[in-house]
Motif scaffolding. Structure first.
Motif, short mmCIF file in Angstrom:
data_model
loop_
_atom_site.label_atom_id
_atom_site.label_comp_id
_atom_site.label_asym_id
_atom_site.label_seq_id
_atom_site.Cartn_x
_atom_site.Cartn_y
_atom_site.Cartn_z
N TYR A 1 -19.28 11.62 -9.92
CA TYR A 1 -18.87 12.54 -10.99
C TYR A 1 -18.72 13.97 -10.47
CZ TYR A 1 -19.66 8.67 -14.13
OH TYR A 1 -19.58 7.46 -14.75
N LEU B 1 -24.99 21.59 -17.72
CA LEU B 1 -24.87 21.86 -19.16
C LEU B 1 -24.15 23.18 -19.41
CD1 LEU B 1 -28.40 20.73 -20.44
CD2 LEU B 1 -26.25 19.46 -20.52
N GLN C 1 -15.96 23.64 -22.61
CA GLN C 1 -15.67 23.49 -24.04
C GLN C 1 -15.07 24.76 -24.62
OE1 GLN C 1 -19.62 22.26 -25.28
NE2 GLN C 1 -18.95 20.15 -25.61
N LEU D 1 -14.28 18.03 -18.94
CA LEU D 1 -15.26 17.83 -20.01
C LEU D 1 -15.71 16.38 -20.05
CD1 LEU D 1 -16.83 19.02 -22.37
CD2 LEU D 1 -14.87 18.52 -23.85
N TYR D 2 -14.77 15.44 -19.89
CA TYR D 2 -15.13 14.02 -19.90
C TYR D 2 -16.12 13.71 -18.78
CZ TYR D 2 -14.82 9.04 -18.97
OH TYR D 2 -15.14 7.73 -18.71
N THR E 1 -23.80 13.64 -17.96
CA THR E 1 -24.96 13.79 -18.86
C THR E 1 -25.53 12.43 -19.23
OG1 THR E 1 -23.94 15.80 -19.76
CG2 THR E 1 -25.75 14.84 -21.00
N LYS E 2 -24.64 11.48 -19.57
CA LYS E 2 -25.10 10.13 -19.90
C LYS E 2 -25.76 9.48 -18.70
CE LYS E 2 -21.36 9.32 -23.25
NZ LYS E 2 -20.12 8.55 -23.49
N GLU F 1 -19.55 15.02 -19.54
CA GLU F 1 -20.22 14.19 -20.55
C GLU F 1 -20.73 12.88 -19.93
OE1 GLU F 1 -17.20 13.87 -23.51
OE2 GLU F 1 -17.86 15.68 -24.58
N GLN F 2 -19.94 12.29 -19.03
CA GLN F 2 -20.39 11.07 -18.33
C GLN F 2 -21.57 11.38 -17.44
OE1 GLN F 2 -18.99 8.78 -20.32
NE2 GLN F 2 -18.75 7.49 -18.52
N LYS G 1 -20.60 22.64 -18.91
CA LYS G 1 -20.02 21.91 -20.04
C LYS G 1 -19.66 22.87 -21.17
CE LYS G 1 -21.08 18.27 -23.40
NZ LYS G 1 -22.06 17.25 -23.84
N ARG G 2 -20.59 23.79 -21.46
CA ARG G 2 -20.31 24.76 -22.53
C ARG G 2 -19.13 25.65 -22.16
NH1 ARG G 2 -26.03 24.38 -23.24
NH2 ARG G 2 -26.45 25.85 -21.55
#
Length: 558
Positions: free
Chosen positions: A313, A364, A371, A330-331, A337-338, A334-335, A367-368
Motif C-alpha cells: 500500500y 491518518l 480528503q 484515498l482508497y 487503515t483496514k 483507507e485499505q 488521509k485527512r
C-alpha cells in the motif's frame, strides 16, 4: 447476548457427558449399539449425506459418553468442530478441551490443545494459537511419541515466524530438521522450507538459497514434488533481495503457476507482492501496480495480509501521488487503515513495530489531507461544470443570434434589391372620418409627407414633431393622428425609420459609408446621439449597424 448463547450451548453439551450410562445408551438406535468407534467414524467420514453424517457422529458421541470414554468423547467433539460452521466450531472446541481436562490425561489434553490451536491458526489468530500450542508442549514433553513432540515444535516455530520471533523459530526448526531427516520426508521438506524463510527474514540469503537447493534435491530423490513450488517461491524472494530481479521474476512466476492451482491464496499474495516489488525496482511501475492490486484483491476477499506485505500500500500510494490521482490515494489509505486493524488483531505483539515502521498517525494525517484536496477538487469541478455550461449557453445564444441576424440581413438585402416589396398602407375613405379630420386636410398632410420624404427632410438633426408640423403647415395633433393612422407609428418612430432606411440604402449602395463609425453614421442620418442611432437601427432592421456592414462586406467578397 451472543456470548451468553454460546455459554448455554457449551453447558448443555458438557452436562451430557456426566449422565447415566443406560439412559444415554437408550438414545442409540438398536442397529448401531454394538458398532465399534472405528466403524462409526468411517461412516462419518465416508457419508456425503449431512443428516446421515450427523446421525453417526451423534451415535459416536453418545456411545463415548455412555462408556465414559474420554478419548473418544474428545475425538467426537473434535470431529463436530471440524464439520460445523464457525459459530459452532468454537463451542465444540471448548467442549473438546474441557472433556480432555476432566480426563486428567496429559496426552489427551495436549492433543485437544493442539487441535484447538490449529483452528486459531487457520483463523489467522496466531497469538492464541501460540498460547495453546505452548501449553500443549509443556504437557507432552517427555512422552514416548517423539514425532508428536517435534510436529508440535514445528507448529510453534511456524507461528513464531509469523509473529517475528525468528531466532526462536530457528532454534526449534534445527532440532526438528535433525529428527525428521531420517524417516519423515514430507515433514523434513516442510521444515527445510520454513528454515529457508527464517534465514531470508534474517537477511541471510546465502543460507536461505542453500536450504532451498537442498529441499529441491531431497524432493527429487524422494519423488515428493508438492513442496517444489514453495522452494521456488522462497528462492524468488531471495533473488529479489539480492537485486537479481530477472531471476526473481522467473522463479516467482514458475512458483505462481503451481500455487494458484492449489488455491493457496496466502502464498499467491506473497508471490504477487514480490513480483510487484521486482518490477518496481526495474522501474516498470505500471506492471508492478498490476501485481500490487492483486495483493489488495486477496486482502479484500480473503482478509489475508502479512506485515511485510503492508508495503504494497505504501508503494501504491507513492505511485498514485506521482500521478495526482487523489481518489486512488484515498482508497489506498483507507485499505492501509483496514490492514492495520487486521494486523493488530493477528499480530498483537508487533503492533508497536507496525506503528513505528509505517507512522500510522502520519497516515491518518495524510488521509485527512487527501480528503480535503478531494473536496476542493469536487468544488472546483462543480465550478468548472457551471462555467462550461455558461460558455455553452453563451455559444448557443451567439450562434442563435447570428442565425437570426443572418435571416434578417438576407430579408433586408432582398428588400433593397427589389426581391421583396415593401407593404404599402391602404388608404380607406372611412379612415378620414374616424380621425375627425376633413378629407382635404388629410390628403394635404399625406402629400406634404411624400414631399418631405423625397426631399430627405428627416436628415435635419434639429427636426422635432412640432417643427415637422410647422413645415407641413398643419398642427401637431393632426400630424400625429395622420401618421398614426397611415404610417402605423408615432411621429418620432416615423422620422427615425426614415433615417434608418436612408442609412441602410447608402450603406448598401455606397461602400465608402461602410468605413464610417457609428457616431459618423448617426450624424449623417440626423440622430443627435450614437446610442439613439444604434437602438433605432436595431428596432427597424433587427440587427446592429456593425453586423449589417460586416454582412455587406462579406457578401461583396463572395
Amino acid at each position: 447476548m451472543k456470548y451468553i448463547r454460546k455459554l448455554v450451548c457449551s453447558c448443555c453439551l458438557l452436562l451430557g457427558s456426566f449422565g447415566w450410562a443406560n439412559p444415554i445408551l437408550n438414545q442409540v438406535p438398536d442397529s448401531l449399539k454394538d458398532k465399534s468407534y472405528q466403524y462409526l467414524f468411517s461412516r462419518v467420514q465416508q457419508s456425503e449425506n449431512t443428516k446421515i453424517k450427523e446421525l453417526y457422529l451423534r451415535v459416536f458421541l453418545l456411545k463415548a459418553k455412555a462408556e465414559h470414554n474420554w478419548k473418544q468423547q474428545v475425538n467426537a467433539y473434535k470431529t463436530y468442530a471440524h464439520h460445523e460452521s464457525d459459530s459452532l466450531k468454537w463451542i465444540y472446541a471448548d467442549s473438546m478441551v474441557y472433556i480432555a481436562r476432566v480426563s486428567k490425561d496429559s496426552t489427551l489434553i495436549g492433543s485437544a490443545l493442539i487441535s484447538k490451536g490449529a483452528w486459531f491458526y487457520q483463523a489467522k489468530d496466531y497469538v492464541h494459537a501460540l498460547a495453546l500450542w505452548t501449553q500443549a508442549d509443556h504437557l507432552i514433553t517427555g512422552q514416548s511419541n517423539p514425532y508428536q513432540r517435534y510436529k508440535l515444535n514445528y507448529l510453534i516455530a511456524l507461528v513464531k515466524y509469523y509473529l517475528d520471533y525468528t531466532a526462536e523459530a530457528l532454534t526449534l526448526l534445527q532440532s526438528c530438521k535433525d529428527y525428521f531427516k531420517e524417516d519423515h520426508t514430507r515433514a523434513y521438506l516442510n521444515t527445510l522450507h520454513l528454515l529457508g524463510l527464517c534465514y531470508n527474514k534474517m537477511g541471510d540469503y546465502g543460507r536461505s538459497s542453500a536450504i532451498n537447493s537442498l529441499g529441491l534435491k531431497v524432493a527429487a530423490e524422494a519423488g515428493e514434488h508438492e513442496m517444489d513450488a514453495y522452494f521456488l517461491l522462497s528462492e524468488g524472494i531471495n533473488q529479489y533481495f539480492l537485486h537479481n530481479n530477472g531471476e526473481a521474476i522467473a522463479h516467482l512466476k514458475n512458483a505462481l503457476q503451481v500455487i494458484k492451482r492449489s488455491q493457496n491464496f496466502s502464498s499467491v499474495a506473497v508471490a504477487d507482492f514480490y513480483l510487484g516489488k521486482s518490477f518496481w525496482e526495474m522501474r516498470q511501475l505500471p506492471r508492478a501496480m498490476v501485481y500490487f492490486k492483486k495483493v489488495d484483491s486477496i486482502f479484500k476477499v480473503k482478509g489475508f495480509l502479512r506485515l511485510d506485505l503492508l508495503e504494497n500500500y505504501k508503494l501504491q500510494f507513492q505511485y498514485y501521488k506521482s500521478k495526482g490521482a487523489l481518489k486512488n490515494q484515498l482508497y489506498v489509505i483507507e485499505q492501509l487503515t483496514k490492514a492495520e486493524t487486521v494486523l493488530h488483531d493477528n499480530y498483537k505483539t508487533v503492533s508497536k513495530e507496525l506503528h513505528r515502521q509505517y507512522e500510522y498517525q502520519q497516515i491518518l494525517d495524510q488521509k485527512r489531507k487527501v480528503q480535503s484536496l478531494l473536496l476542493l477538487v469536487h468544488y472546483k469541478n462543480i465550478w468548472v461544470s457551471v462555467l462550461v455550461i455558461l460558455v455553452l449557453v453563451a455559444i448557443t445564444l451567439v450562434t442563435y443570434n447570428r442565425y437570426q441576424y443572418g435571416k434578417k440581413f438576407d430579408k433586408l438585402i432582398n428588400r433593397l434589391e427589389g426581391n421583396i416589396s415593401e407593404p404599402t398602407s391602404r388608404q380607406d375613405q372611412s379612415d378620414h372620418k374616424k380621425l375627425g379630420i376633413s378629407d382635404e386636410a388629410v390628403q394635404t398632410i399625406l402629400v406634404q409627407l411624400e414631399k418631405f420624404e423625397k426631399n430627405k427632410g428627416f436628415l435635419d438633426e434639429d427636426l422635432k414633431a412640432y417643427k415637422l408640423a410647422s413645415m407641413l403647415q398643419t398642427n401637431a395633433t393632426y400630424l400625429s393622428s395622420v401618421i398614426n393612422r397611415y404610417k402605423k407609428k408615432s411621429v418620432v418612430a416615423y422620422i427615425n425609420d426614415l433615417r434608418i432606411d436612408y442609412t441602410v440604402e447608402v450603406l448598401h449602395s455606397n461602400r465608402m459609408f461602410r468605413k464610417y463609425s457609428n457616431e459618423a453614421l448617426a450624424k449623417e442620418a440626423g440622430f443627435s446621439s450614437t446610442p439613439r442611432f444604434v437602438n433605432a437601427f436595431k428596432r427597424r432592421t433587427g440587427i446592429s449597424p456593425t453586423f449589417f456592414i460586416r454582412g455587406l462586406e462579406e457578401k461583396q467578397r463572395k
